[in-house]
Design a protein around this motif. Structure first.
Motif, mmCIF file in Angstrom:
data_model
loop_
_atom_site.group_PDB
_atom_site.id
_atom_site.type_symbol
_atom_site.label_atom_id
_atom_site.label_comp_id
_atom_site.label_asym_id
_atom_site.label_seq_id
_atom_site.Cartn_x
_atom_site.Cartn_y
_atom_site.Cartn_z
ATOM 1 N N ARG A 25 2.406 1.688 -3.562
ATOM 2 C CA ARG A 25 1.451 1.915 -4.657
ATOM 3 C C ARG A 25 0.269 2.763 -4.199
ATOM 4 O O ARG A 25 -0.800 2.760 -4.826
ATOM 5 C CB ARG A 25 0.924 0.561 -5.156
ATOM 6 N N GLY A 26 0.495 3.505 -3.123
ATOM 7 C CA GLY A 26 -0.596 4.266 -2.501
ATOM 8 C C GLY A 26 -1.251 5.292 -3.419
ATOM 9 O O GLY A 26 -2.473 5.425 -3.420
ATOM 10 N N ASP A 27 -0.439 6.022 -4.212
ATOM 11 C CA ASP A 27 -1.010 7.117 -5.006
ATOM 12 C C ASP A 27 -1.482 6.644 -6.385
ATOM 13 O O ASP A 27 -1.897 7.452 -7.207
ATOM 14 C CB ASP A 27 0.001 8.256 -5.154
ATOM 15 N N ARG A 28 -1.416 5.359 -6.608
ATOM 16 C CA ARG A 28 -1.790 4.844 -7.936
ATOM 17 C C ARG A 28 -3.276 5.093 -8.222
ATOM 18 O O ARG A 28 -3.642 5.556 -9.296
ATOM 19 C CB ARG A 28 -1.492 3.346 -7.981
ATOM 20 N N ILE A 29 -4.091 4.799 -7.222
ATOM 21 C CA ILE A 29 -5.540 4.966 -7.390
ATOM 22 C C ILE A 29 -5.869 6.444 -7.620
ATOM 23 O O ILE A 29 -6.640 6.787 -8.523
ATOM 24 C CB ILE A 29 -6.288 4.449 -6.139
ATOM 25 N N LEU B 72 -10.177 12.713 -18.399
ATOM 26 C CA LEU B 72 -10.670 12.131 -19.653
ATOM 27 C C LEU B 72 -12.176 12.278 -19.782
ATOM 28 O O LEU B 72 -12.691 12.547 -20.861
ATOM 29 C CB LEU B 72 -10.269 10.646 -19.736
ATOM 30 N N TYR B 73 -12.857 12.114 -18.652
ATOM 31 C CA TYR B 73 -14.313 12.254 -18.656
ATOM 32 C C TYR B 73 -14.708 13.680 -19.070
ATOM 33 O O TYR B 73 -15.613 13.886 -19.880
ATOM 34 C CB TYR B 73 -14.866 11.920 -17.259
ATOM 35 N N THR C 38 0.838 -1.210 0.000
ATOM 36 C CA THR C 38 0.000 0.000 0.000
ATOM 37 C C THR C 38 0.868 1.254 0.000
ATOM 38 O O THR C 38 0.557 2.239 -0.660
ATOM 39 C CB THR C 38 -0.924 0.003 1.246
ATOM 40 N N ARG D 153 -6.832 10.973 -13.682
ATOM 41 C CA ARG D 153 -6.770 10.776 -15.144
ATOM 42 C C ARG D 153 -8.163 10.466 -15.697
ATOM 43 O O ARG D 153 -8.551 10.997 -16.731
ATOM 44 C CB ARG D 153 -5.807 9.620 -15.439
ATOM 45 N N GLU D 154 -8.924 9.654 -14.947
ATOM 46 C CA GLU D 154 -10.279 9.299 -15.382
ATOM 47 C C GLU D 154 -11.165 10.544 -15.425
ATOM 48 O O GLU D 154 -11.907 10.765 -16.378
ATOM 49 C CB GLU D 154 -10.875 8.252 -14.432
ATOM 50 N N LEU E 118 -4.907 7.459 -11.068
ATOM 51 C CA LEU E 118 -5.842 6.904 -12.056
ATOM 52 C C LEU E 118 -7.190 7.621 -12.011
ATOM 53 O O LEU E 118 -7.798 7.896 -13.053
ATOM 54 C CB LEU E 118 -6.039 5.407 -11.814
ATOM 55 N N GLU E 119 -7.625 7.939 -10.813
ATOM 56 C CA GLU E 119 -8.909 8.641 -10.675
ATOM 57 C C GLU E 119 -8.833 10.045 -11.289
ATOM 58 O O GLU E 119 -9.775 10.486 -11.947
ATOM 59 C CB GLU E 119 -9.303 8.728 -9.199
#
Lengths: 188, 215
Positions: free
Chosen positions: A30-34, A44-45, A27, A40-41, A37-38
């Protein structure tokens, strides 16, 4: 009882501890991965939403653009040419043939129009404006007809100011007027 | 003298008991609770990590789908943007035309409307319309001043005319209010008539009068 014996007597605890520590490390790295990604999502949205909005807005724009270009083309044909000073001045004197009046003076104002010029409240971006001072002698009816014609004639003109004076005796119908006429012209 | 750790005798205790060597004789055993708590903590941590990974996996798939969708519509979007830019550019010509004609009223219409308000016995010798710039702070605005001058047989006619101007809708323009001022000069002793001057200022700085409800 030695430490090894304690460890041997709690194998589940040790396995659980290893799993927990591995999870914590996982964790942590890779803690800031989510979050990335959020973000970036979301970006893009927003981009897709904008593209869809553009798609809706552009509906029928082509036809509108064609008709607008036609209108603007019509306007271009009606513009005064600032270089053609003599032609422009003669244009105003030619009203004498159409109206029962005497045009005593036609003068072009060389200074920039404060309203339509640069930094004016109604600044023009695509065109320039020419201001003419006309002095005329006529009667009330012809004066009104002249003002109306200036407004509706082919060149794009607008009377911005005027001074109308009664001349002659009390019963005289003669008038003298100074008229400021703005004419839309090609950009200089 | 060397000896193994098993041979080491425990410390002497007053009750002569070596508790570490004695069997667990508790009625309720508690060792399982430590195991249980540790396993639960490990499972929670594992669930947390797996859930995050599952979410990340879903997000990656969603981002890839969106990327692909954007790539597919990018050419048509660029075309739309170009068209929009062209429309914006051409429409600025129309905005110029609107700016050019931006005035409360055409002059010929204004003269006709004001003349209709004129009472019998009041004449116009001068009719002047001026366009001036006003400034409030950094905002520059256009004002219009209409000046009427002439003769009036009876001063009361000037008051009537002023009231007619104030109550008419001739000078009611969008976002522009107006105010009327009049002045009466000394009577001409020969003719007995009064020279007057009436001015109407139309400005966005003057509050627009609220229309009275018709009933």
């Amino acid at each position: 009882m030695s430490k090894i014996d304690i460890i041997k007597s709690y194998p589940l605890v040790i396995v659980s501890l290893v799993i927990t520590l591995t999870c914590v490390a996982f964790t942590f790295f890779r803690g800031d991965r989510i979050a990335t990604l959020e973000a970036r999502e979301t970006a893009l949205y927003e981009q897709i939403r904008l593209i869809e909005k553009n798609k809706i807005n552009v509906n029928g724009l082509n036809e509108d653009l064609a008709s607008l270009k036609e209108v603007v083309g019509g306007i271009e044909e009606r513009l005064f040419d600032p270089e053609q000073r003599a032609v422009n001045t003669r244009f105003f004197y030619s009203y004498e043939d159409e109206f029962d009046m005497v045009i005593t003076k036609v003068a072009e104002d060389a200074t920039e129009d404060p309203v339509l010029g640069k930094k004016g409240p109604n600044e023009l971006k695509q065109y320039s404006v020419l201001t003419y001072y006309l002095s005329v002698k006529t009667d009330f009816h012809e004066f009104l007809r002249f003002l109306h014609t200036l407004h509706t004639d082919e060149p794009i003109m607008r009377v911005s100011e005027f001074q109308l004076f009664k001349v002659g005796g009390k019963d005289s119908e003669s008038l003298e007027a100074q008229i400021n006429v703005r004419v839309l012209a090609k950009a200089e | 003298m060397a000896s193994s750790s098993k041979d080491i005798q425990p410390h002497w205790r007053p009750n002569f008991c070596n508790t570490s060597a004695l069997p667990d004789i508790k009625v309720v055993r508690t060792n399982f609770m430590i195991n249980f708590v540790c396993v639960v903590v490990a499972l929670v941590a594992l669930f947390f990590v797996l859930e995050r990974e599952y979410r990340a996996h879903g997000l990656i798939a969603e981002v890839e789908r969106m990327d692909q969708q954007i790539q597919e519509v990018t050419p048509s979007n660029e075309l739309a943007l170009k068209e929009s830019e062209a429309f914006k550019s051409v429409s600025s010509n129309i905005i110029d035309i609107e700016n050019f004609y931006d005035a409360p009223e055409t002059m010929h219409a204004l003269i006709v409307k004001v003349s209709k308000l004129r009472p019998e016995g009041l004449s116009f010798d001068q009719f002047i319309v001026q366009e001036t710039l006003g400034k409030k702070g950094s905002k520059v605005y256009v004002e219009y001043k209409i000046t009427l001058a002439g003769d009036v047989e009876d001063p009361i006619l000037l008051s009537d005319f002023k009231a007619a101007v104030e109550n008419s809708d001739v000078f009611e323009f969008e976002a522009r209010g107006f105010k009327v001022d009049e002045s009466l000069m000394a009577r001409n002793v020969t003719t007995g008539i009064f020279p007057y001057r009436l001015s109407i200022l139309i400005s966005p700085q003057i509050p627009v009068k609220e229309k009275k409800a018709e009933g």
